[in-house]
Design a protein around this motif. Structure first.
Motif, mmCIF file in Angstrom:
data_model
loop_
_atom_site.group_PDB
_atom_site.id
_atom_site.type_symbol
_atom_site.label_atom_id
_atom_site.label_comp_id
_atom_site.label_asym_id
_atom_site.label_seq_id
_atom_site.Cartn_x
_atom_site.Cartn_y
_atom_site.Cartn_z
ATOM 1 N N ASP A 1 -11.966 -11.413 26.318
ATOM 2 C CA ASP A 1 -11.407 -10.888 25.076
ATOM 3 C C ASP A 1 -12.582 -10.631 24.147
ATOM 4 O O ASP A 1 -13.102 -11.552 23.506
ATOM 5 C CB ASP A 1 -10.425 -11.891 24.457
ATOM 6 N N TRP A 2 -13.029 -9.378 24.079
ATOM 7 C CA TRP A 2 -14.247 -9.064 23.338
ATOM 8 C C TRP A 2 -14.098 -9.348 21.850
ATOM 9 O O TRP A 2 -15.057 -9.742 21.193
ATOM 10 C CB TRP A 2 -14.634 -7.604 23.563
ATOM 11 N N GLY A 3 -12.894 -9.159 21.303
ATOM 12 C CA GLY A 3 -12.679 -9.448 19.892
ATOM 13 C C GLY A 3 -12.871 -10.919 19.585
ATOM 14 O O GLY A 3 -13.539 -11.284 18.612
ATOM 15 N N ASP A 4 -12.285 -11.780 20.424
ATOM 16 C CA ASP A 4 -12.442 -13.223 20.222
ATOM 17 C C ASP A 4 -13.888 -13.641 20.393
ATOM 18 O O ASP A 4 -14.409 -14.482 19.641
ATOM 19 C CB ASP A 4 -11.566 -13.997 21.211
ATOM 20 N N LEU A 5 -14.558 -13.059 21.397
ATOM 21 C CA LEU A 5 -15.948 -13.423 21.644
ATOM 22 C C LEU A 5 -16.820 -13.032 20.456
ATOM 23 O O LEU A 5 -17.675 -13.798 20.013
ATOM 24 C CB LEU A 5 -16.444 -12.764 22.927
ATOM 25 N N ALA A 6 -16.609 -11.821 19.936
ATOM 26 C CA ALA A 6 -17.393 -11.347 18.791
ATOM 27 C C ALA A 6 -17.153 -12.219 17.571
ATOM 28 O O ALA A 6 -18.100 -12.608 16.865
ATOM 29 C CB ALA A 6 -17.048 -9.896 18.485
ATOM 30 N N SER A 7 -15.898 -12.554 17.311
ATOM 31 C CA SER A 7 -15.574 -13.400 16.165
ATOM 32 C C SER A 7 -16.173 -14.790 16.308
ATOM 33 O O SER A 7 -16.736 -15.338 15.357
ATOM 34 C CB SER A 7 -14.049 -13.502 16.022
ATOM 35 N N GLY A 8 -16.091 -15.344 17.508
ATOM 36 C CA GLY A 8 -16.640 -16.673 17.734
ATOM 37 C C GLY A 8 -18.145 -16.733 17.576
ATOM 38 O O GLY A 8 -18.699 -17.783 17.240
ATOM 39 N N ALA A 9 -18.811 -15.598 17.819
ATOM 40 C CA ALA A 9 -20.269 -15.547 17.682
ATOM 41 C C ALA A 9 -20.707 -15.234 16.253
ATOM 42 O O ALA A 9 -21.910 -15.213 15.970
ATOM 43 C CB ALA A 9 -20.845 -14.497 18.634
ATOM 44 N N GLY A 10 -19.738 -14.971 15.356
ATOM 45 C CA GLY A 10 -20.081 -14.744 13.956
ATOM 46 C C GLY A 10 -20.268 -13.295 13.569
ATOM 47 O O GLY A 10 -20.792 -13.012 12.484
ATOM 48 N N TYR A 11 -19.820 -12.370 14.418
ATOM 49 C CA TYR A 11 -19.931 -10.957 14.074
ATOM 50 C C TYR A 11 -18.767 -10.535 13.180
ATOM 51 O O TYR A 11 -17.665 -11.072 13.283
ATOM 52 C CB TYR A 11 -19.975 -10.100 15.339
ATOM 53 N N PHE A 12 -19.033 -9.551 12.331
ATOM 54 C CA PHE A 12 -18.023 -9.079 11.384
ATOM 55 C C PHE A 12 -16.793 -8.551 12.105
ATOM 56 O O PHE A 12 -15.662 -8.815 11.717
ATOM 57 C CB PHE A 12 -18.624 -8.001 10.478
ATOM 58 N N ASP A 13 -17.027 -7.779 13.177
ATOM 59 C CA ASP A 13 -15.923 -7.279 13.988
ATOM 60 C C ASP A 13 -16.472 -6.886 15.352
ATOM 61 O O ASP A 13 -17.672 -6.990 15.622
ATOM 62 C CB ASP A 13 -15.213 -6.101 13.313
ATOM 63 N N GLN A 14 -15.599 -6.426 16.211
ATOM 64 C CA GLN A 14 -16.009 -6.080 17.566
ATOM 65 C C GLN A 14 -16.973 -4.900 17.585
ATOM 66 O O GLN A 14 -17.882 -4.838 18.418
ATOM 67 C CB GLN A 14 -14.778 -5.764 18.424
ATOM 68 N N ALA A 15 -16.793 -3.965 16.654
ATOM 69 C CA ALA A 15 -17.691 -2.809 16.594
ATOM 70 C C ALA A 15 -19.115 -3.241 16.259
ATOM 71 O O ALA A 15 -20.089 -2.721 16.824
ATOM 72 C CB ALA A 15 -17.188 -1.817 15.561
ATOM 73 N N LEU B 1 -32.443 -22.230 13.018
ATOM 74 C CA LEU B 1 -31.787 -21.001 13.473
ATOM 75 C C LEU B 1 -31.193 -21.190 14.866
ATOM 76 O O LEU B 1 -30.083 -20.724 15.143
ATOM 77 C CB LEU B 1 -32.787 -19.850 13.479
ATOM 78 N N ALA B 2 -31.923 -21.901 15.732
ATOM 79 C CA ALA B 2 -31.420 -22.143 17.081
ATOM 80 C C ALA B 2 -30.167 -23.004 17.044
ATOM 81 O O ALA B 2 -29.185 -22.734 17.747
ATOM 82 C CB ALA B 2 -32.498 -22.800 17.930
ATOM 83 N N ALA B 3 -30.189 -24.048 16.219
ATOM 84 C CA ALA B 3 -29.056 -24.987 16.155
ATOM 85 C C ALA B 3 -27.807 -24.331 15.604
ATOM 86 O O ALA B 3 -26.683 -24.751 15.917
ATOM 87 C CB ALA B 3 -29.434 -26.199 15.313
ATOM 88 N N THR B 4 -27.981 -23.290 14.779
ATOM 89 C CA THR B 4 -26.825 -22.610 14.173
ATOM 90 C C THR B 4 -26.519 -21.285 14.857
ATOM 91 O O THR B 4 -25.707 -20.505 14.344
ATOM 92 C CB THR B 4 -27.085 -22.355 12.676
ATOM 93 N N ASN B 5 -27.179 -21.016 15.994
ATOM 94 C CA ASN B 5 -27.018 -19.726 16.689
ATOM 95 C C ASN B 5 -27.266 -18.548 15.754
ATOM 96 O O ASN B 5 -26.572 -17.522 15.806
ATOM 97 C CB ASN B 5 -25.630 -19.623 17.321
#
Length: 273
Positions: A218-232, A160-164
């Motif tokens: 850029d919160w949208g890019d950050l959220a996407s890069g972290a694997g979140y569905f969207d910024q919300a 889990l750590a290695a895959t964030n």
């Protein structure tokens, strides 16, 4: 850094002394645990949804948590401590980690009054910080015990750590040859939270450490890069973990940098005063 086999449980041992540049520090949930032996004036902790703070004179033990903690520091502080991997406290606890989730306890409640009193005396009279850390490491080596299921939890958590936090929990249980129910039970016993909760914590922590408070975000890019569905989705998770919106967190970080130039502060703790 601790020597083997402690290095599989502990990230580092540290010595802290002086006047902190903040009266209070908020620690949102993170994939780590803490053990602090206090050698100075008592500090205070407000945990989770508690309205009142509790005083800790001998130190504290903090397992993986689901809510933010607020540390209140004295004018001058002195302590030695251990930054522990999520599973790392299990071999030193006389109770399941789940019993301490979001409930910090004194070191006395874990190791007993005579043991912590003797350790604090030895630490307080040690001639140097290096000697103090060596004493603490030796105490941890002496208390290290065999813990059933620790290998399973350590391996799964490391994935889990290695895959964030992006690894599928079902796939992890299949790969380990155990049921998802068994895996969740072991996680609760040894870490204090479920695999899903740990995965969420790794993911949000990775996102926070990707924030550069000195640069535009850029919160949208950050959220996407972290694997979140969207910024919300990212914003909802951020507030659930920290009690703040991402923009308010960033404002607080930038204010601290302005008021304390040159002071190093990791991305997760948040000064509140």
């Amino acid at each position: 850094m601790p020597r083997p086999p402690l290095d599989g449980l502990i990230d580092d041992l540290y010595y802290l002394e002086g006047a902190p540049p903040y009266a209070r520090l908020t620690l949102p949930p993170a994939p780590s645990a803490l053990l602090i032996v206090n050698l100075g004036a008592p500090f205070r902790i407000r945990a989770g949804t508690d309205l009142q703070t509790a005083e800790y004179a001998d130190g504290c033990v903090v397992t993986m948590r689901t809510r933010a903690l607020e540390f209140g520091y004295p004018l001058r502080t002195r302590s030695v401590g251990v930054h522990v991997k999520p599973w790392g406290l299990a071999p030193f606890l006389p109770m399941p980690a789940a019993e301490l989730c979001d409930r910090p306890v004194t070191v006395e409640q874990v190791w007993g009054r005579p043991a912590i009193a003797e350790l604090r005396d030895r630490l307080a009279t040690a001639p140097s910080p290096h000697e103090m850390l060596t004493l603490l490491e030796e105490e941890l080596m002496r208390r290290l015990s065999e813990t059933a299921g620790l290998g399973l939890i350590r391996h799964t958590s490391s994935v889990l750590a290695a895959t964030n936090g992006a690894a599928m929990i079902g796939d992890l249980s299949v790969a380990a040859g155990v049921s998802s129910t068994h895996l969740a039970k072991r996680f609760k016993e040894l870490i204090g939270v479920t695999p899903k909760r740990l995965a969420r914590t790794y993911r949000l922590t990775a996102a926070v450490f990707a924030i550069d408070p000195a640069a535009p975000i850029d919160w949208g890019d950050l959220a996407s890069g972290a694997g979140y569905f969207d910024q919300a989705h990212f914003g909802h998770e951020f507030r659930a973990f920290t009690g703040l919106t991402p923009t308010r967190y960033l404002e607080a970080r930038r204010r601290f940098l302005r008021e304390h130039p040159g002071h190093t502060l990791d991305g997760w703790p948040l000064p509140t005063d």
